[in-house]
Design a protein around this motif. Structure first.
Motif, mmCIF file in Angstrom:
data_model
loop_
_atom_site.group_PDB
_atom_site.id
_atom_site.type_symbol
_atom_site.label_atom_id
_atom_site.label_comp_id
_atom_site.label_asym_id
_atom_site.label_seq_id
_atom_site.Cartn_x
_atom_site.Cartn_y
_atom_site.Cartn_z
ATOM 1 N N SER A 245 0.893 -1.079 0.097
ATOM 2 C CA SER A 245 -0.053 0.102 -0.110
ATOM 3 C C SER A 245 0.810 1.243 0.039
ATOM 4 O O SER A 245 0.500 2.076 -0.827
ATOM 5 C CB SER A 245 -1.019 0.047 1.292
ATOM 6 O OG SER A 245 -0.205 -0.113 2.325
ATOM 7 N N PHE A 246 2.085 1.158 0.687
ATOM 8 C CA PHE A 246 2.802 2.409 0.779
ATOM 9 C C PHE A 246 3.406 2.577 -0.635
ATOM 10 O O PHE A 246 3.527 3.882 -1.201
ATOM 11 C CB PHE A 246 3.904 2.198 1.961
ATOM 12 C CG PHE A 246 3.450 2.501 3.446
ATOM 13 C CD1 PHE A 246 2.242 2.942 3.584
ATOM 14 C CD2 PHE A 246 4.492 2.074 4.390
ATOM 15 C CE1 PHE A 246 1.444 3.133 4.627
ATOM 16 C CE2 PHE A 246 3.597 2.121 5.659
ATOM 17 C CZ PHE A 246 2.284 2.729 5.908
ATOM 18 N N LEU A 247 3.869 1.540 -1.133
ATOM 19 C CA LEU A 247 4.777 1.634 -2.419
ATOM 20 C C LEU A 247 3.519 2.142 -3.699
ATOM 21 O O LEU A 247 3.945 3.206 -4.352
ATOM 22 C CB LEU A 247 4.929 0.156 -2.920
ATOM 23 C CG LEU A 247 5.844 0.313 -4.280
ATOM 24 C CD1 LEU A 247 7.204 1.167 -4.164
ATOM 25 C CD2 LEU A 247 6.308 -1.066 -4.507
ATOM 26 N N LEU A 248 2.349 1.670 -3.601
ATOM 27 C CA LEU A 248 1.243 2.106 -4.467
ATOM 28 C C LEU A 248 1.087 3.579 -4.203
ATOM 29 O O LEU A 248 1.140 4.504 -5.037
ATOM 30 C CB LEU A 248 -0.090 1.339 -4.253
ATOM 31 C CG LEU A 248 -1.178 2.111 -5.076
ATOM 32 C CD1 LEU A 248 -1.086 1.486 -6.416
ATOM 33 C CD2 LEU A 248 -2.364 1.447 -4.272
ATOM 34 N N LEU A 249 1.069 4.038 -2.976
ATOM 35 C CA LEU A 249 0.689 5.326 -2.752
ATOM 36 C C LEU A 249 1.837 6.308 -3.294
ATOM 37 O O LEU A 249 1.624 7.458 -3.758
ATOM 38 C CB LEU A 249 0.348 5.767 -1.235
ATOM 39 C CG LEU A 249 -0.723 5.131 -0.454
ATOM 40 C CD1 LEU A 249 -0.954 5.409 0.820
ATOM 41 C CD2 LEU A 249 -2.026 5.995 -1.259
ATOM 42 N N GLN A 250 2.933 5.808 -3.046
ATOM 43 C CA GLN A 250 4.262 6.695 -3.423
ATOM 44 C C GLN A 250 4.192 6.976 -4.849
ATOM 45 O O GLN A 250 4.383 7.902 -5.640
ATOM 46 C CB GLN A 250 5.418 5.860 -3.087
ATOM 47 C CG GLN A 250 6.757 6.880 -3.585
ATOM 48 C CD GLN A 250 7.306 6.302 -4.637
ATOM 49 O OE1 GLN A 250 7.407 5.098 -5.108
ATOM 50 N NE2 GLN A 250 7.843 7.585 -5.335
ATOM 51 N N ILE A 251 3.902 5.871 -5.644
ATOM 52 C CA ILE A 251 3.777 5.766 -7.054
ATOM 53 C C ILE A 251 2.848 6.724 -7.614
ATOM 54 O O ILE A 251 3.023 7.516 -8.473
ATOM 55 C CB ILE A 251 3.683 4.482 -7.591
ATOM 56 C CG1 ILE A 251 4.871 3.627 -7.658
ATOM 57 C CG2 ILE A 251 3.232 4.536 -9.280
ATOM 58 C CD1 ILE A 251 4.844 2.267 -8.043
ATOM 59 N N ARG A 397 7.019 -6.684 -9.942
ATOM 60 C CA ARG A 397 6.285 -6.138 -11.047
ATOM 61 C C ARG A 397 5.062 -5.912 -10.721
ATOM 62 O O ARG A 397 4.366 -6.363 -10.031
ATOM 63 C CB ARG A 397 6.194 -7.489 -11.988
ATOM 64 C CG ARG A 397 7.640 -7.698 -12.661
ATOM 65 C CD ARG A 397 7.563 -8.594 -13.801
ATOM 66 N NE ARG A 397 8.650 -8.935 -14.506
ATOM 67 C CZ ARG A 397 8.761 -9.729 -15.590
ATOM 68 N NH1 ARG A 397 7.702 -10.609 -15.900
ATOM 69 N NH2 ARG A 397 9.844 -9.739 -16.423
ATOM 70 N N ALA A 398 4.569 -4.718 -11.176
ATOM 71 C CA ALA A 398 3.197 -4.233 -10.957
ATOM 72 C C ALA A 398 2.509 -3.990 -12.473
ATOM 73 O O ALA A 398 3.367 -3.448 -13.211
ATOM 74 C CB ALA A 398 3.398 -3.034 -10.224
ATOM 75 N N HIS A 399 1.499 -4.152 -12.622
ATOM 76 C CA HIS A 399 0.745 -4.011 -13.833
ATOM 77 C C HIS A 399 -0.682 -3.564 -13.711
ATOM 78 O O HIS A 399 -1.361 -3.626 -12.435
ATOM 79 C CB HIS A 399 0.421 -5.367 -14.619
ATOM 80 C CG HIS A 399 -0.135 -4.952 -15.897
ATOM 81 N ND1 HIS A 399 0.587 -4.589 -17.107
ATOM 82 C CD2 HIS A 399 -1.336 -5.672 -16.386
ATOM 83 C CE1 HIS A 399 -0.090 -4.898 -18.075
ATOM 84 N NE2 HIS A 399 -1.446 -5.125 -17.785
#
Length: 441
Positions: A245-251, A397-399
């Motif tokens: 969740s933190f990585l997503l918010l940063q992106i 990896r994220a998509h």
């Protein structure tokens, strides 16, 4: 950071002074004021306690860092080990210091402009978003060095010009994507040439760039309807692994330039920085202080503006085989046999709890929907696995893919079925990119 609450006795006196035959609206107003005062007192008490704990943990963690480094050095040097204990303790110390920096920033901003007027609140909201972006960017850079975190996002996300970005646009040779894929009728699948969503565009190439997510400058307030590329978004994310969740918010904040409105577990209030900064931006802690989670999500969605993104994790928690079995059993007990059968064919994800997502879709009918899945972080499902996996030996990896509001079917039943269909696509992509030791059934 906030104005002090009225003295409890004052609220009680006010309530007692209302005559028994007073109009109901007056009694309700006094009751609401008393409730608000109690809530504020609880919030301030919680923040005082968690801030004190933070200040105590910083020197303790620093001492722990020195101790584990000195004691572990002989073994790590002799075996050329990964210095795992030093990495974990060092990152924990940095996290605590970042928390303290965020609290200091929030306090200074409030003291400079404590006005309760809407304009002042908007300025504090903007500052909170920028502070969150900077802190999360610092933590990500640290994770890249300390834990060798590498993240690949497809379609690629260009660097934004907001906090945390470098103002560049990366591989501009991919072509002009300022029109994104929103205006086209292909429901904006980043890998549309691969019908099963298995991620055939991982190598990059001519895949649409993530300015399809958001045009314009980050944090810029835009009048509704001024630019179709800046439609509000509902971002539905697979929840698996430590820190996703933190990585997503940063992106979202620093690369896509969005203003995330996030639904979070109430336990995160134990982090005083998150408690304060998220308290200044649109958010919903679950369970909410009043009402239901679905009502809170609907209220957040109804307030979305261009440039905003409501972030939901429809699974409700990290995937584990045990949770997967429990959810399927629950669906069967409720007589939802067809949905249970489809859920049993999901191997890496939980079936979505669609109450919040359906409420958000109904409350924000003009919002496009972005689905996000990832692989690599999901191997960390406990403290033991984190200890054995870190530092990373494989990248994360994220998509994502985006579906315009016009392509979303009407009606709750049709939307529920559509959401599960999209989650089946999430499962297929995850299965195609799962690394060894990824939990699955």
């Amino acid at each position: 950071m906030t104005t002090p609450p009225p003295h409890p006795s004052a609220a009680a006196s006010a309530a007692a002074s209302v005559p028994s035959d007073a109009p109901a609206s007056v009694s309700a107003s006094v009751s609401a004021s008393a409730s608000s005062a109690v809530s504020l007192a609880v919030t301030l008490g919680r923040r005082a306690a968690t801030t004190a704990l933070l200040l105590a943990l910083i020197p303790l963690t620093a001492a722990l860092l020195v101790a584990v480094t000195v004691l572990g050095a002989p073994v790590s040097l002799a075996t050329r080990g990964p210095w795992r204990q030093t990495r974990v303790a060092g990152f924990a110390l940095l996290y605590l210091l970042a928390d303290l920096a965020g609290l200091v920033t929030a306090t200074v901003v409030f003291l400079r402009d404590p006005s309760p007027r809407p304009a002042a609140r908007r300025r504090r909201e903007d500052t909170a978003f920028r502070t969150l972006a900077r802190l999360l960017a610092v933590l990500r850079r640290a994770a890249e060095h300390v834990f060798r975190l590498r993240v690949e996002v497809t379609p690629a996300v260009p660097r934004g010009s907001g906090p945390g970005g470098d103002g560049s646009h990366g591989d501009a040779s991919d072509g002009d994507v300022s029109h994104g894929d929103v205006s086209h009728g292909d429901v904006s699948h980043g890998d549309a040439s691969h019908g099963d969503g298995s991620g055939g565009d991982v190598s990059g190439g001519s895949a649409p760039r993530a300015s399809a997510l958001m045009g314009g400058r980050p944090y810029e307030r835009v009048a509704p309807g001024s630019d179709p590329r800046r439609a509000p978004l509902l971002v539905l994310v697979r929840h698996a692994g430590l820190g996703d969740s933190f990585l997503l918010l940063q992106i979202l904040l620093t690369e896509a330039g969005l203003r995330p409105h996030t639904v979070l577990k109430g336990a995160l209030r134990a982090d005083p920085c998150l408690d304060v900064l998220l308290g200044r931006v649109p958010h919903c802690f679950v369970p909410p202080a009043s009402g239901t989670a679905v009502d809170g999500i609907a209220d957040l969605a109804a307030g979305l503006r261009p440039g905003d993104a409501l972030v939901l994790f429809p699974e409700g928690g990290n995937f584990t085989p045990r949770r997967h079995r429990r959810v399927i059993a629950m669906l069967r007990r409720r007589g939802l046999y067809r949905r249970a059968a489809r859920a049993s064919r999901l191997h890496y994800v939980l079936p979505p709890r669609d109450g919040g997502a359906l409420a958000a879709l109904a409350a924000a009918p003009t919002a496009d929907v972005v689905f996000v899945t990832h692989a690599g972080l999901d191997v960390i499902d406990s403290v033991r696995t984190a200890w054995s996996v870190l530092p990373f030996t494989r990248g994360v990896r994220a998509h994502w893919w985006r579906i315009p509001a016009a392509a979303i079917p009407p009606g709750e039943e049709a939307r529920s079925d559509w959401l599960l269909t999209q989650w089946e696509r999430v499962d297929r992509w995850t299965a195609a990119h799962a690394v060894a030791r990824t939990p699955h059934v």
